[in-house]
Scaffold this motif. Structure first.
Motif, short mmCIF file in Angstrom:
data_model
loop_
_atom_site.label_atom_id
_atom_site.label_comp_id
_atom_site.label_asym_id
_atom_site.label_seq_id
_atom_site.Cartn_x
_atom_site.Cartn_y
_atom_site.Cartn_z
N LEU A 17 5.96 26.97 27.14
CA LEU A 17 7.08 27.84 26.80
C LEU A 17 7.03 28.15 25.31
CD1 LEU A 17 9.86 26.01 28.84
CD2 LEU A 17 9.03 28.32 29.29
N CYS A 100 9.02 23.17 35.82
CA CYS A 100 9.29 24.59 35.58
C CYS A 100 9.91 25.24 36.81
CB CYS A 100 8.00 25.31 35.20
SG CYS A 100 8.20 27.04 34.72
N TYR A 181 12.76 29.60 28.58
CA TYR A 181 12.92 28.79 29.79
C TYR A 181 12.17 29.46 30.93
CZ TYR A 181 16.66 32.17 30.89
OH TYR A 181 17.38 33.33 31.14
N CYS A 182 12.09 28.78 32.08
CA CYS A 182 11.29 29.29 33.21
C CYS A 182 12.10 30.30 34.00
CB CYS A 182 10.83 28.14 34.08
SG CYS A 182 9.60 27.08 33.30
#
Length: 315
Positions: A17, A100, A181-182
């Motif tokens: 990330l 993730c 973030y995922c």
């Protein structure tokens, strides 16, 4: 580019990330408002269920839904902010493949759940104002629990295909996610596969949830406003409408940032990617921070209980 970023792999062991690309030097400064919002969100959303539990007069459907909202906001903020802050503070960018996908699931599941809770709260306001004599009969404790389980189950089922499909795709381009973030689409774009089906499904979920839920909320409030305007005096109208203000403010704080983020993602092609990421990060934080503040400021029963709590401790 390093070998780990170019080697073919179907299930990468880790993703990277980047945080907010282009603003790496400012990550520490950016973390200050983000951390502040997170602390306020955590404190506020812990306080609301605590107050409701302690105050028996608040053991009513409206406040049970408010507790559900607080728990949902805690999950939403905690699923993103700790990892985001670790990127900003410690440059800890690695996240495992499973972590993730788990983060992705919790974010989107509880966004859908929160929208469902707002719809349930609108129904509660509708019954309380338009059919007050039957409110306690229609919204019993068991019905409130079933509604809460229903909106959670809806979110779980609708978002599960995101994860099942994403887990099966090959990822052969890179394992670098240019995001903090995922987020679903940020991960999807890394897949070496035809992703149109996933895009269409995610759009259908967005339409069903963030199109239909506000529609039903609007229908509820149309009926509520009709009932309010039929009241005989201005004071009665203002007092009744006042019970809806906090809910309306929370709805706006949730849907407006979501809509703005979706529109900038779809149509703001000329906007720098870092602005997309900042907006996508903030729209998960603003509602979670504002909701307890809105209900704390606008709800006299919560204010009174807080004052009694602090006064008692101070004596």
């Amino acid at each position: 580019m390093s070998e780990s970023n170019t080697t073919d792999f179907t299930n990468p062991s880790t993703f990277i990330l980047l945080g907010i690309p282009g603003l790496e030097m400012a990550h520490v400064w950016i973390s200050i408002p983000f951390c502040t919002m997170y602390v306020i969100a955590v404190l506020g959303n812990f306080t609301i269920p605590f107050i409701v539990k302690m105050e028996k007069s608040l053991h009513r459907p409206m406040y049970y839904f408010l507790c559900m909202l607080a728990v949902t906001d805690l999950v939403l903020s905690t699923s993103t902010l700790p990892k985001m802050l670790s990127i900003f503070w410690f440059n800890s960018r690695e996240i495992s493949f499973s972590a993730c996908l788990t983060q992705m699931y919790f974010i989107h599941c509880f966004l859908v759940t929160e929208s469902g809770i707002f719809m349930a709260m609108a129904f509660d306001r509708y019954v309380a104002i338009c059919d007050p004599l039957r409110h306690s009969v229609i919204l019993t404790n068991s019905i409130v629990v079933k509604i809460g389980m229903g909106v959670l189950l809806r979110g779980s089922i609708l978002v599960l295909p995101y994860i099942l499909v994403a887990r099966q795709w090959p990822y052969c381009r890179t394992n670098i996610i240019p995001h903090s973030y995922c987020e679903h689409m940020a991960v999807v774009k890394l897949a070496c596969a035809e992703i149109h089906v996933s895009n269409y499904y995610s759009l259908s979920v967005v339409f069903c949830v963030f199109g239909l839920d506000p529609f039903f909320i609007a229908v509820s409030y149309t009926q509520i406003l009709r009932a309010i305007f039929s009241l005989p005096t201005k004071d009665a109208r203002l007092k009744t409408f006042g019970t809806c203000i906090s809910h309306l403010c929370a709805i706006l704080a949730f849907y407006i940032p979501c809509l703005f983020s979706a529109l900038t993602y779809r149509y703001g092609k000329n906007m720098a990617p870092r602005f997309h990421i900042i907006i996508a990060s903030i729209y998960l934080l603003i509602p979670t921070m504002l909701n307890p503040i809105i209900y704390g400021v606008r709800t006299k029963q919560i204010q009174d209980r807080l004052l009694r709590l602090f006064t008692h401790k101070g004596t």
